[in-house]
Structures are given as structure tokens and as C-alpha cells.
Design a protein around this motif. Sequence first.
Motif, PDB file in Angstrom:
ATOM      1  N   GLU A   1       0.803  -1.221   0.000  1.00  0.00           N
ATOM      2  CA  GLU A   1       0.000   0.000   0.000  1.00  0.00           C
ATOM      3  C   GLU A   1       0.839   1.274   0.000  1.00  0.00           C
ATOM      4  N   TYR A   2       2.150   1.109   0.061  1.00  0.00           N
ATOM      5  CA  TYR A   2       3.014   2.286   0.171  1.00  0.00           C
ATOM      6  C   TYR A   2       4.143   2.280  -0.848  1.00  0.00           C
ATOM      7  N   LEU A   3       4.567   3.482  -1.178  1.00  0.00           N
ATOM      8  CA  LEU A   3       5.838   3.666  -1.868  1.00  0.00           C
ATOM      9  C   LEU A   3       6.808   4.193  -0.826  1.00  0.00           C
ATOM     10  N   LEU A   4       8.040   3.754  -0.906  1.00  0.00           N
ATOM     11  CA  LEU A   4       9.049   4.189   0.034  1.00  0.00           C
ATOM     12  C   LEU A   4      10.163   4.861  -0.757  1.00  0.00           C
ATOM     13  N   VAL A   5      10.419   6.111  -0.434  1.00  0.00           N
ATOM     14  CA  VAL A   5      11.532   6.806  -1.082  1.00  0.00           C
ATOM     15  C   VAL A   5      12.561   7.093  -0.002  1.00  0.00           C
ATOM     16  N   ARG A   6      13.780   6.634  -0.222  1.00  0.00           N
ATOM     17  CA  ARG A   6      14.857   6.919   0.719  1.00  0.00           C
ATOM     18  C   ARG A   6      15.923   7.731   0.005  1.00  0.00           C
ATOM     19  N   ALA A   7      16.567   8.593   0.767  1.00  0.00           N
ATOM     20  CA  ALA A   7      17.651   9.392   0.197  1.00  0.00           C
ATOM     21  C   ALA A   7      18.758   9.494   1.222  1.00  0.00           C
ATOM     22  N   GLU A   8      19.987   9.424   0.772  1.00  0.00           N
ATOM     23  CA  GLU A   8      21.123   9.582   1.684  1.00  0.00           C
ATOM     24  C   GLU A   8      21.511  11.050   1.721  1.00  0.00           C
TER      25      GLU A   8
ATOM     26  N   LEU B   1      10.008  18.964   1.463  1.00  0.00           N
ATOM     27  CA  LEU B   1       9.424  17.975   0.576  1.00  0.00           C
ATOM     28  C   LEU B   1       8.145  18.541   0.008  1.00  0.00           C
ATOM     29  N   SER B   2       7.876  18.260  -1.254  1.00  0.00           N
ATOM     30  CA  SER B   2       6.550  18.561  -1.768  1.00  0.00           C
ATOM     31  C   SER B   2       6.120  17.410  -2.663  1.00  0.00           C
ATOM     32  N   VAL B   3       4.838  17.131  -2.608  1.00  0.00           N
ATOM     33  CA  VAL B   3       4.313  15.948  -3.282  1.00  0.00           C
ATOM     34  C   VAL B   3       3.134  16.322  -4.148  1.00  0.00           C
ATOM     35  N   THR B   4       3.135  15.831  -5.383  1.00  0.00           N
ATOM     36  CA  THR B   4       1.914  15.811  -6.171  1.00  0.00           C
ATOM     37  C   THR B   4       1.618  14.333  -6.389  1.00  0.00           C
ATOM     38  N   ALA B   5       0.610  14.038  -7.169  1.00  0.00           N
ATOM     39  CA  ALA B   5       0.225  12.635  -7.328  1.00  0.00           C
ATOM     40  C   ALA B   5       1.374  11.794  -7.863  1.00  0.00           C
ATOM     41  N   ASN B   6       2.208  12.375  -8.718  1.00  0.00           N
ATOM     42  CA  ASN B   6       3.217  11.561  -9.383  1.00  0.00           C
ATOM     43  C   ASN B   6       4.660  12.012  -9.210  1.00  0.00           C
TER      44      ASN B   6
ATOM     45  N   HIS C   1      -1.389  11.684   2.593  1.00  0.00           N
ATOM     46  CA  HIS C   1      -0.847  10.678   3.503  1.00  0.00           C
ATOM     47  C   HIS C   1       0.622  10.418   3.208  1.00  0.00           C
ATOM     48  N   VAL C   2       1.443  11.346   3.678  1.00  0.00           N
ATOM     49  CA  VAL C   2       2.880  11.223   3.480  1.00  0.00           C
ATOM     50  C   VAL C   2       3.565  11.400   4.829  1.00  0.00           C
ATOM     51  N   GLN C   3       4.462  10.490   5.157  1.00  0.00           N
ATOM     52  CA  GLN C   3       5.223  10.621   6.398  1.00  0.00           C
ATOM     53  C   GLN C   3       6.698  10.654   6.045  1.00  0.00           C
TER      54      GLN C   3
ATOM     55  N   CYS D   1      13.988  11.835   9.115  1.00  0.00           N
ATOM     56  CA  CYS D   1      15.388  11.900   8.715  1.00  0.00           C
ATOM     57  C   CYS D   1      16.225  11.478   9.909  1.00  0.00           C
ATOM     58  N   LYS D   2      16.977  10.404   9.748  1.00  0.00           N
ATOM     59  CA  LYS D   2      17.711   9.855  10.878  1.00  0.00           C
ATOM     60  C   LYS D   2      19.090   9.428  10.420  1.00  0.00           C
ATOM     61  N   HIS D   3      20.110   9.851  11.139  1.00  0.00           N
ATOM     62  CA  HIS D   3      21.497   9.502  10.805  1.00  0.00           C
ATOM     63  C   HIS D   3      21.821   9.735   9.333  1.00  0.00           C
ATOM     64  N   GLY D   4      21.293  10.822   8.799  1.00  0.00           N
ATOM     65  CA  GLY D   4      21.633  11.145   7.412  1.00  0.00           C
ATOM     66  C   GLY D   4      20.884  10.352   6.367  1.00  0.00           C
ATOM     67  N   VAL D   5      19.830   9.656   6.789  1.00  0.00           N
ATOM     68  CA  VAL D   5      18.997   8.951   5.809  1.00  0.00           C
ATOM     69  C   VAL D   5      17.569   9.471   5.914  1.00  0.00           C
ATOM     70  N   LEU D   6      17.082  10.004   4.804  1.00  0.00           N
ATOM     71  CA  LEU D   6      15.712  10.510   4.741  1.00  0.00           C
ATOM     72  C   LEU D   6      14.804   9.394   4.242  1.00  0.00           C
ATOM     73  N   THR D   7      13.725   9.147   4.973  1.00  0.00           N
ATOM     74  CA  THR D   7      12.775   8.123   4.549  1.00  0.00           C
ATOM     75  C   THR D   7      11.404   8.778   4.374  1.00  0.00           C
ATOM     76  N   VAL D   8      10.836   8.650   3.190  1.00  0.00           N
ATOM     77  CA  VAL D   8       9.513   9.204   2.915  1.00  0.00           C
ATOM     78  C   VAL D   8       8.586   8.044   2.561  1.00  0.00           C
ATOM     79  N   ARG D   9       7.517   7.954   3.332  1.00  0.00           N
ATOM     80  CA  ARG D   9       6.550   6.882   3.111  1.00  0.00           C
ATOM     81  C   ARG D   9       5.284   7.493   2.512  1.00  0.00           C
ATOM     82  N   LEU D  10       4.960   7.081   1.312  1.00  0.00           N
ATOM     83  CA  LEU D  10       3.822   7.682   0.601  1.00  0.00           C
ATOM     84  C   LEU D  10       2.761   6.609   0.371  1.00  0.00           C
ATOM     85  N   LYS D  11       1.526   6.941   0.774  1.00  0.00           N
ATOM     86  CA  LYS D  11       0.436   5.985   0.582  1.00  0.00           C
ATOM     87  C   LYS D  11      -0.012   6.037  -0.878  1.00  0.00           C
TER      88      LYS D  11
END
Lengths: 133, 159
Positions: free
Chosen positions: B63-70, B81-86, B129-131, B134-144
Motif C-alpha cells: 500500500e506504500y511507496l518508500l523513497v529513501r535518500a542519503e 518535501l513537496s508531493v503531487t500525485a506523481n 498521507h505522506v510521512q 530523517c535519521k542519521h543522514g537517511v531521509l525516509t519518505v513513506r507515501l500511501k
Amino acid sequence: MKTSQSTVQSGPAAGQAERTRSGQTYRPNVDILEQPEELVMLVDLPGCQGDQIDVRFEDGELTIHAPVAPRQPAGTRYWLREYGVGDFYRTFRVSEQIDSQRMHASYAQGVLTLHLPKVQSAQPRKIPVAVGG
Amino acid sequence: MSLIPWKSKRPAEDAGESSLVDLRREMDRLFDAFFRSPLEWFERGLTRWTEAFPPVEVSEEDEYLLVRAEVPGVDPKDVELSVTANVLAISGQKKESREGHEQGYLLCERQYGTFRREIALPVAVDAEHVQAECKHGVLTVRLKKARQAVGRRIPVKGA
């Protein structure tokens, strides 16, 4: 930018993966600044646990090993992977006289900051000139 | 926020040619990587190396997409962060961590300045629904995923 090969020597360029005995490791990006009393190293180590970073200094060789746990379960479906996840490892030859007893390091926001104090004799010293009467 | 140009310590290229030069460099790297270690090259599969900052990883759950960035050295407060549908846009600033810079560098490989990346998302997401953390230099974005993008199991009736 000044590159001094004589003070600190490193291997190939950053960001490349290399294989060692313990499997594949990644070479972190590093800045080294020289200050009058110390060398300061900034090492990009995203995703580590600070207390697991192993820094050793022996016979003029500095070794940084930072274990990185996988962030994704096995079998994850990826659409895009622009970086690999694995332990960071890098060694340097430091010819500057370093006082290893006073070395200290901190880890914040994925960056290791390493202070390498120079031994007293390696620091520039101003010698007062006594003026006679 | 003042804009500081993204700095690379590599020699500056002619602006008009930079994308071609980058492409050429990227190809050289892939070529090198392949011949240095073909096995590793195949193991990586979808991995492709990029000069862009931050490097990202996009993966998918049911149910989610996960985007991680170092993003080592980037203060979470400096990430936007900004989000549109795509599209997920990640922008921010990596501040140089010490004063008295430009002088006294024995080695300078880390880059700093402002950055922005737009990541095309493989499926539509619900921008409400985006969470992100950012922890220890790793950004995690969880998108429903948007409801219509989630696969639905359709029961098949027998005759």
C-alpha cells in the motif's frame, strides 16, 4: 583547493565499492581540514549507528570502518536504486605527527567528525625573542 | 533561505556541455564498473550510480511507496518535501559544517550547497498521507498509494 599528498594519502576516488575480506564495502566521501593544532576529518557515513563506528590509528595508518545494517527486508521490490547499502571502509596514511591519545570523534546527522590533534612538536610555535638591554 | 550554488570540487565544465559531459562520465563509470567487476554489476540489477544529490532509492510495498535518500550532513530542518500525485520533490541545503573554509583543505570530496531533485513516482500517491523522517543522514519518505493505484483482488466466480 590544495591537495597535499604528503600529509594524508588515500586510495581511489570516493563513492566506489570495493571488495575486502569481509565482503563488499563502500568508500565514504571525506573532507580533511588542516588547522594549526589538529587535522579535522569529516566523513559522510549515512545510516550508521554511532557506537558501532570503528576508528583505529596505528603506525600512521588511520582506518575507518562503519557497519551499516540493511534498511530494507530481503525481497523488497525496487523501482530505483542509486546507491548501494553496505559497510563503509576507508584507510588513510597520515604522515603528520598525531597525538593518538587525544584523538576524539563524534557522529551526528550521518557525518563522523574526527579530530586528530597534532603532537606538540608538529605545531607551529612562535619563539619569543628576548631583547637584551 | 539564501541560495548557495551547489559546489563540486571537480573542475567546472562549460555550462552548455555539462549534461553531455555528465552523461559521458556516467557511461564511463558504468563501463568501468562493468569490467572491473561484472558479477557485482549484475548483482546490483537496478542500481545505477548518479552524480545527483541526494542519491535516492524507490521501493514498493503493497500500500506504500518508500523513497529513501542519503543526506549526510543535512540538518532535517533544512529539508523540504513537496508531493503531487506523481512527483516527489526533495529540496534543501547542505551547509558547510566549518567556518574558515576554502583554506586548509587537504582533501575535499563532500559537496555542499542547495539541492533539489524531482523524483517521478511509479504509481500515483495520496498527497494527504505522506510521512517523512530523517535519521542519521537517511531521509525516509513513506507515501500511501492512491486508492486506484492499489491492486485489488477480484474474486472469480465459478459457473
